[in-house]
Write a protein that holds these residues in place. Structure first.
Motif: not given
Length: 119
Positions: A100, A102-105, A107-108, A110
């Protein structure tokens, strides 16, 4: 039998949550899920993890029954760590957390930039 309530301050499940929510625990269990490793192998694989923190985390994981430690009578002593059956039951959960992240870094990051700009 009392049902654990992790929202209660005295609930012992908080100790487990503290352990599994630790970044070093997530990374160590992720590596050991692939197979046994020696101390220095773990230290080389996980950048930024000090020898002291690795030692403390391994001892805590062993105490919790999540990993096992096996010493070989060599000079100096060779120590190998491996995941236990109990630790194996946790690996898919902690690995999902890593995936999770790795996938959403992006967006975090931003969201952090937006927050910091607005503040």
């Amino acid at each position: 039998m009392n049902v654990p309530n992790p929202y209660a301050a005295a609930c012992p499940t908080r100790l487990v949550l503290d352990r599994v929510a630790d970044k070093w625990t997530v990374l160590i269990l992720g590596l050991l899920a692939k197979g046994p490793m020696r101390f220095n192998q773990l230290r080389r694989q996980i950048e930024g993890l000090s020898q002291k923190m690795l030692s403390q985390t391994l001892k805590s994981l062993e105490r919790d029954g999540l990993i096992g430690r096996r010493a070989f009578p060599t000079v100096p002593v060779t120590v190998e760590y491996s995941i236990t059956p109990l630790g194996q039951t946790l690996t898919s959960t902690v690995d999902a957390l890593r995936i999770w992240a790795e996938t959403h870094i992006g967006e975090v990051i931003d969201a952090q930039k937006r927050y910091d700009t607005a503040a």
